[in-house]
Scaffold this active site. Structure first.
Site: not given
Ligand code: GRF
Length: 202
Positions: A13, A106, A108, A149, A178
């Site tokens: 998370g 989403n 990715h 995706d 991210e």
């Molecule tokens: C992230 O790298 C996201 O892109 C992928 O899973 C990971 C989730 O990380 N889908 P977190 O649970 O938000 O730390």
């Protein structure tokens, strides 16, 4: 009126936390009202609970084919305006996708459309990127449609692939981006600046 946000997670998370932190910093005119996970042990649920946010584990094992009905009911009962998949490692059923078309994002950890789709999650993504020999990777936020995706891309951020990179090292470099990109896209949605036709380069 603040946008009511639900976040679906399966793991630690940290992306959820990035959204929560941006909201607490007053950067996003929204509020996370619900966090759902398909994994009881997901630390994302704990991150929600400590902030007094409703956090629910939905068991595919217990719910079976009712899973998507229960998921949709939970979202509608919370009057959710925006659904964010943040490390959610489960397929969202067609009825949920249809109910939230244009209102479900989403993130990715690759530059879609490359390195996406079936089996492309977590370290598998970074292993495939490294094996391909490409010089760049990054993160993508996109609208969710019926295919994994695949929906319209909203924004991307790039990172270099460096000599000697391990999947862990690349994953960590992408994750930094991210944590900037996802809150920025959530903010754009909450401010009415996102629609499926218009790509937003953040
Ligand atoms: C992230 O790298 C996201 O892109 C992928 O899973 C990971 C989730 O990380 N889908 P977190 O649970 O938000 O730390």
């Amino acid at each position: 009126m603040k946008t009511r946000i639900a976040v679906l997670c399966s793991g630690g998370g940290s992306n959820l936390q990035a959204i929560l932190d941006a909201i607490d910093a007053g950067e996003i005119p929204g509020q996370v009202v619900l966090v759902l996970s398909n994994r009881k042990s997901a630390y994302a649920l704990e991150r929600a609970r400590v902030k007094g946010i409703e956090a629910r584990f939905l068991s595919r094992k217990e719910l079976g084919e009712r899973y998507d009905d229960v998921l949709l009911e939970a979202l509608q009962a919370a009057n959710v305006d925006l659904v964010v998949l943040a490390g959610y490692l489960s397929i969202v059923g067609p009825q949920v996708v249809a109910a939230y078309r244009g209102r479900m994002l989403n993130i990715h950890p690759a530059l879609l459309p490359a390195f996406g789709g079936k089996g492309m999650y977590g370290h598998h993504v970074h292993e495939a990127v490294l094996a391909s020999g490409v010089q760049k990777s990054g993160a993508t936020v996109h609208f969710v449609d019926e295919e994994a995706d695949h929906g319209p891309i909203i924004a991307q951020r790039q990172v270099p692939v460096l000599p000697g990179d391990t999947p862990d090292a690349l994953a960590a470099r992408v994750l930094v981006e991210e944590h900037q990109l996802l809150p920025a896209c959530v903010k754009a949605f909450c401010e009415g600046r996102l629609d499926e036709k218009k790509r937003v380069d953040r």
